[in-house]
Design an enzyme around this catalytic site. Structure first.
Site, PDB file in Angstrom:
ATOM      1  CB  ALA A  65     -44.605 -23.430  -7.787  1.00 52.25           C
ATOM      2  N   GLY A 108     -45.967 -24.740  -3.047  1.00 53.75           N
ATOM      3  CA  GLY A 108     -44.533 -25.189  -3.084  1.00 53.75           C
ATOM      4  C   GLY A 108     -43.759 -24.757  -1.818  1.00 53.75           C
ATOM      5  CD  GLU A 111     -45.391 -29.327  -2.878  1.00 51.60           C
ATOM      6  OE1 GLU A 111     -45.584 -28.171  -3.476  1.00 51.60           O
ATOM      7  OE2 GLU A 111     -45.866 -30.409  -3.419  1.00 51.60           O
ATOM      8  CD  GLU A 131     -50.006 -26.981  -4.510  1.00 52.00           C
ATOM      9  OE1 GLU A 131     -50.802 -27.014  -3.361  1.00 52.00           O
ATOM     10  OE2 GLU A 131     -49.028 -27.030  -4.239  1.00 52.00           O
TER      11      GLU A 131
HETATM   12  C1  HXC Z   1     -45.964 -15.765  -8.559  1.00 46.02           C
HETATM   13  C2  HXC Z   1     -46.861 -14.792  -6.746  1.00 46.02           C
HETATM   14  C3  HXC Z   1     -47.172 -15.720  -5.884  1.00 46.02           C
HETATM   15  C4  HXC Z   1     -47.034 -17.160  -6.619  1.00 46.02           C
HETATM   16  C5  HXC Z   1     -47.737 -14.123  -4.578  1.00 46.02           C
HETATM   17  N1  HXC Z   1     -47.007 -13.689  -5.817  1.00 46.02           N
HETATM   18  N2  HXC Z   1     -47.790 -15.556  -5.058  1.00 46.02           N
HETATM   19  N3  HXC Z   1     -46.466 -14.536  -7.772  1.00 46.02           N
HETATM   20  N4  HXC Z   1     -46.257 -16.859  -7.726  1.00 46.02           N
HETATM   21  N5  HXC Z   1     -47.230 -18.165  -5.836  1.00 46.02           N
HETATM   22  C6  HXC Z   1     -47.060 -12.060  -6.222  1.00 46.02           C
HETATM   23  C7  HXC Z   1     -48.408 -11.682  -6.618  1.00 46.02           C
HETATM   24  O1  HXC Z   1     -48.895 -11.828  -7.948  1.00 46.02           O
HETATM   25  C8  HXC Z   1     -48.199 -10.179  -6.560  1.00 46.02           C
HETATM   26  O2  HXC Z   1     -47.499  -9.709  -7.523  1.00 46.02           O
HETATM   27  C9  HXC Z   1     -47.063 -10.179  -5.220  1.00 46.02           C
HETATM   28  O3  HXC Z   1     -46.849 -11.396  -4.972  1.00 46.02           O
HETATM   29  C10 HXC Z   1     -47.811  -9.820  -3.856  1.00 46.02           C
HETATM   30  O4  HXC Z   1     -48.826 -10.802  -3.674  1.00 46.02           O
HETATM   31  P1  HXC Z   1     -50.413 -10.300  -3.249  1.00 46.02           P
HETATM   32  O5  HXC Z   1     -51.526 -11.476  -3.753  1.00 46.02           O
HETATM   33  O6  HXC Z   1     -50.659  -8.997  -3.808  1.00 46.02           O
HETATM   34  O7  HXC Z   1     -50.628 -10.481  -1.816  1.00 46.02           O
HETATM   35  P2  HXC Z   1     -51.419 -10.405  -0.529  1.00 46.02           P
HETATM   36  O8  HXC Z   1     -52.838  -9.964  -1.111  1.00 46.02           O
HETATM   37  O9  HXC Z   1     -51.171 -10.063   0.482  1.00 46.02           O
HETATM   38  O10 HXC Z   1     -51.754 -12.138  -0.724  1.00 46.02           O
HETATM   39  C11 HXC Z   1     -51.005 -13.130  -0.436  1.00 46.02           C
HETATM   40  C12 HXC Z   1     -51.365 -14.594  -0.832  1.00 46.02           C
HETATM   41  C13 HXC Z   1     -51.613 -14.382  -2.180  1.00 46.02           C
HETATM   42  C14 HXC Z   1     -52.531 -14.887  -0.055  1.00 46.02           C
HETATM   43  C15 HXC Z   1     -50.163 -15.396  -0.385  1.00 46.02           C
HETATM   44  O11 HXC Z   1     -50.431 -13.894  -3.117  1.00 46.02           O
HETATM   45  C16 HXC Z   1     -51.870 -15.883  -2.965  1.00 46.02           C
HETATM   46  O12 HXC Z   1     -52.841 -16.476  -2.733  1.00 46.02           O
HETATM   47  N6  HXC Z   1     -50.713 -16.378  -3.789  1.00 46.02           N
HETATM   48  C17 HXC Z   1     -50.747 -17.618  -4.293  1.00 46.02           C
HETATM   49  C18 HXC Z   1     -50.704 -18.814  -3.476  1.00 46.02           C
HETATM   50  C19 HXC Z   1     -50.842 -20.025  -4.195  1.00 46.02           C
HETATM   51  O13 HXC Z   1     -51.891 -20.493  -4.921  1.00 46.02           O
HETATM   52  N7  HXC Z   1     -49.712 -20.959  -4.227  1.00 46.02           N
HETATM   53  C20 HXC Z   1     -49.659 -22.322  -4.867  1.00 46.02           C
HETATM   54  C21 HXC Z   1     -49.005 -22.045  -6.142  1.00 46.02           C
HETATM   55  S1  HXC Z   1     -48.977 -23.681  -6.914  1.00 46.02           S
HETATM   56  P3  HXC Z   1     -47.896  -8.164  -8.408  1.00 46.02           P
HETATM   57  O14 HXC Z   1     -46.894  -8.228  -9.229  1.00 46.02           O
HETATM   58  O15 HXC Z   1     -49.195  -8.362  -8.489  1.00 46.02           O
HETATM   59  O16 HXC Z   1     -47.586  -7.286  -7.107  1.00 46.02           O
HETATM   60  C22 HXC Z   1     -47.865 -24.402  -6.396  1.00 46.02           C
HETATM   61  C23 HXC Z   1     -47.588 -25.756  -7.154  1.00 46.02           C
HETATM   62  C24 HXC Z   1     -46.413 -26.642  -6.524  1.00 46.02           C
HETATM   63  O17 HXC Z   1     -47.130 -24.281  -5.328  1.00 46.02           O
HETATM   64  C25 HXC Z   1     -45.839 -27.751  -7.620  1.00 46.02           C
HETATM   65  C26 HXC Z   1     -45.068 -27.178  -8.696  1.00 46.02           C
HETATM   66  C27 HXC Z   1     -44.436 -28.367  -9.299  1.00 46.02           C
END
Ligand code: HXC
Length: 257
Positions: A65, A108, A111, A131
């Site tokens: 998400a 997400g 999911e 998460e």
């Molecule tokens: C918003 C995101 C994002 C996310 C990545 N980006 N994931 N933006 N939401 N979930 C953005 C980063 O901020 C970054 O933007 C760009 O994408 C590239 O990501 P990097 O982190 O620089 O890439 P990398 O170093 O290759 O790492 C990849 C990654 C990491 C390991 C996947 O991006 C990461 O850990 N992302 C978050 C994963 C996460 O926690 N997902 C769960 C979300 S909570 P900029 O602008 O800095 O270039 C969820 C809840 C669901 O899903 C329920 C909802 C109701």
């Protein structure tokens, strides 16, 4: 209005939806949710389409998400807006949906893949429910669908630690149907989709419905539902054709596909 966050492409009887927010690794924001749900509904209603594929980029199916969209929200907003509940509309689709996962399918993203009927993974795929690292828990069905897919032990491990697993562990755990070499990935997905799309559509839709019933009901009721559904297919021309073709040692020419 044209969707901005997905690319749509009909290839034969397969409706492709490619998530397209590359700079955010296809993070699922509200706009993307609406675009995906709308595209799925349109393909589902399109008689020229038999199968739907949802895919992302080579690097990311979807990294979760959109954390930047969620960050400022209060409890009252998340609760009253029923934030992300519209993803439930994917489950209304009656045609099969394949999730084609290359790279990250996190939070997400994992999911969304699990909301589809069948996950095909590139060997580069990485799945997880991270998460917990953000102080929250899965919110688009992950705690329920992951547990049903892989069992309690693995689901607890992934959801409590937030660790990521590779394609091989995901296949071993029962989360994905197949793992495909990266250089053949989209070709194989296309072949699987074309194969399903070549069958009789009523039997394909009913097959999806009866398998999904296994998740919603007890065994005796599910078996009865299957038997009634099986019987009803004998009312279709495609059953007549399919069985005649076998007996006559030829390929079937299904009317409904
Ligand atoms: C918003 C995101 C994002 C996310 C990545 N980006 N994931 N933006 N939401 N979930 C953005 C980063 O901020 C970054 O933007 C760009 O994408 C590239 O990501 P990097 O982190 O620089 O890439 P990398 O170093 O290759 O790492 C990849 C990654 C990491 C390991 C996947 O991006 C990461 O850990 N992302 C978050 C994963 C996460 O926690 N997902 C769960 C979300 S909570 P900029 O602008 O800095 O270039 C969820 C809840 C669901 O899903 C329920 C909802 C109701």
């Amino acid at each position: 209005t044209e969707p901005q966050t997905v690319l749509l492409d009909k290839r034969g009887r397969v409706g492709w939806i490619t998530l397209n927010r590359p700079r955010a690794l296809n993070a699922l924001n509200t706009e993307l949710m609406n675009d995906v749900v709308g595209a799925v509904a349109a393909y589902d209603a399109d008689p020229g389409i038999g199968v739907i594929v949802i895919t992302g980029s080579e690097k990311a199916f979807a990294a979760g998400a959109d954390i930047k969209e969620m960050q400022p929200k209060t409890f009252s907003e998340v609760y009253t807006e029923d934030f992300f509940a519209d993803w439930d509309r994917l489950s209304a689709a009656r045609k099969p949906i394949i999730a084609a996962v290359s790279g990250y399918a996190l939070g997400g993203g994992c999911e969304l893949a699990m909301m589809c009927d069948l996950i095909i993974a590139s060997e580069t795929a990485k799945f997880g429910q991270p998460e917990i690292n953000l102080g929250v828990i899965p919110g688009i069905g992950g705690s329920q669908r992951l547990t049903r897919a892989v069992g309690k032990a693995k689901a607890m491990d992934l959801i409590l630690t937030g660790r990521t697993i590779g394609a091989e562990e995901a296949e071993r755990s029962g989360l994905v149907a197949r793992v495909v070499p990266a250089d053949r990935f989209l070709d194989v997905v296309g072949e699987v989709a074309d194969t399903i799309a070549s069958k009789s559509l009523p039997s394909v839709m009913m097959a999806k419905e009866v398998v999904n019933r296994a998740f919603e009901t007890g065994l005796a009721e599910g078996v009865k539902f299957e038997r009634r559904s099986f019987g009803s297919l004998f009312a279709t021309e495609d059953q007549t054709e399919g069985m005649a073709a076998f007996v006559e040692k030829r390929q079937p020419e299904f009317r409904h596909r």
